[in-house]
Write an enzyme that holds these catalytic residues in place. Structure first.
Site, PDB file in Angstrom:
ATOM      1  N   PRO A   1     -21.766 -48.017 -14.695  1.00 50.12           N
ATOM      2  CA  PRO A   1     -22.345 -47.057 -13.745  1.00 50.12           C
ATOM      3  C   PRO A   1     -21.415 -45.862 -13.577  1.00 50.12           C
ATOM      4  CG  PRO A   1     -21.559 -49.031 -12.598  1.00 50.12           C
ATOM      5  CD  PRO A   1     -21.425 -49.291 -14.066  1.00 50.12           C
ATOM      6  N   HIS A   2     -22.010 -44.700 -13.322  1.00 50.27           N
ATOM      7  CA  HIS A   2     -21.199 -43.499 -13.175  1.00 50.27           C
ATOM      8  C   HIS A   2     -21.927 -42.453 -12.351  1.00 50.27           C
ATOM      9  CE1 HIS A   2     -23.517 -43.269 -16.931  1.00 50.27           C
ATOM     10  NE2 HIS A   2     -23.653 -41.989 -16.647  1.00 50.27           N
ATOM     11  N   GLY A   3     -21.147 -41.558 -11.787  1.00 49.75           N
ATOM     12  CA  GLY A   3     -21.725 -40.484 -10.998  1.00 49.75           C
ATOM     13  C   GLY A   3     -20.683 -39.437 -10.678  1.00 49.75           C
TER      14      GLY A   3
END
Length: 161
Positions: free
Chosen positions: A74-76
């Site tokens: 996951p990334h943001g």
């Protein structure tokens, strides 16, 4: 002076020992995202856990970051940070993360980047993905018995990737 590009950047420059969760307590996708974000951002000025999880969930709507083989990355992008950061979490039981292969996820690398990170975070995502393609690396992470051992396994792999 120019900063060195991400080409030579190591995962372990961004993944501190205290950002490693040996065994996640979370059982749901949303809770995992919160637990991984807390590991990095707890005590960070302006950190709003729910807002951060919502940003990560928005990214998930574009397509699950559960890429299969028990892995999720996951990334943001967050306005409150000025450099990239990575946390790692492991779930021996596995968590339903809507992975592309439909199987539970055991190994999580969360990558947070500043909003102006442009291509840097994509290069780091690619590096993490390359590292995780190695089945023996994944097995070693699952078999590890301590946070120190996890960090050593990641550091050793980081040096060869």
């Amino acid at each position: 002076q120019l900063k060195t590009g991400v080409w030579g950047m190591k995962v372990t420059e961004l993944l501190k020992r205290e950002f490693i969760i040996e065994e996640l307590v979370s059982r749901t996708k949303r809770d995992v995202l919160r637990e991984l974000a807390d590991a990095v951002l707890q005590g960070c000025e302006g950190y709003e856990p729910e807002e951060t999880v919502n940003i990560l969930q928005e990214r998930e709507k574009l397509g699950s970051t559960g890429i299969g083989d028990g892995i999720a990355i996951p990334h943001g992008k967050l306005a409150i940070i000025d450099e990239m950061a990575i946390s790692f979490g492991r779930s021996t039981e596995g968590i339903d993360f809507n992975a592309m292969d439909g199987r539970p996820v055991h190994l999580f690398f969360l990558l947070l980047a500043p909003e102006n990170a442009a291509g840097q975070h994509l290069k780091m995502l690619a590096k993490i993905s390359r590292m995780l393609k190695d089945e023996s690396f994944r097995k070693d992470l699952l078999a590890s018995r301590s946070r120190e051992e996890l960090l050593k396994i990641i550091t050793d792999k980081d040096d060869t990737c």
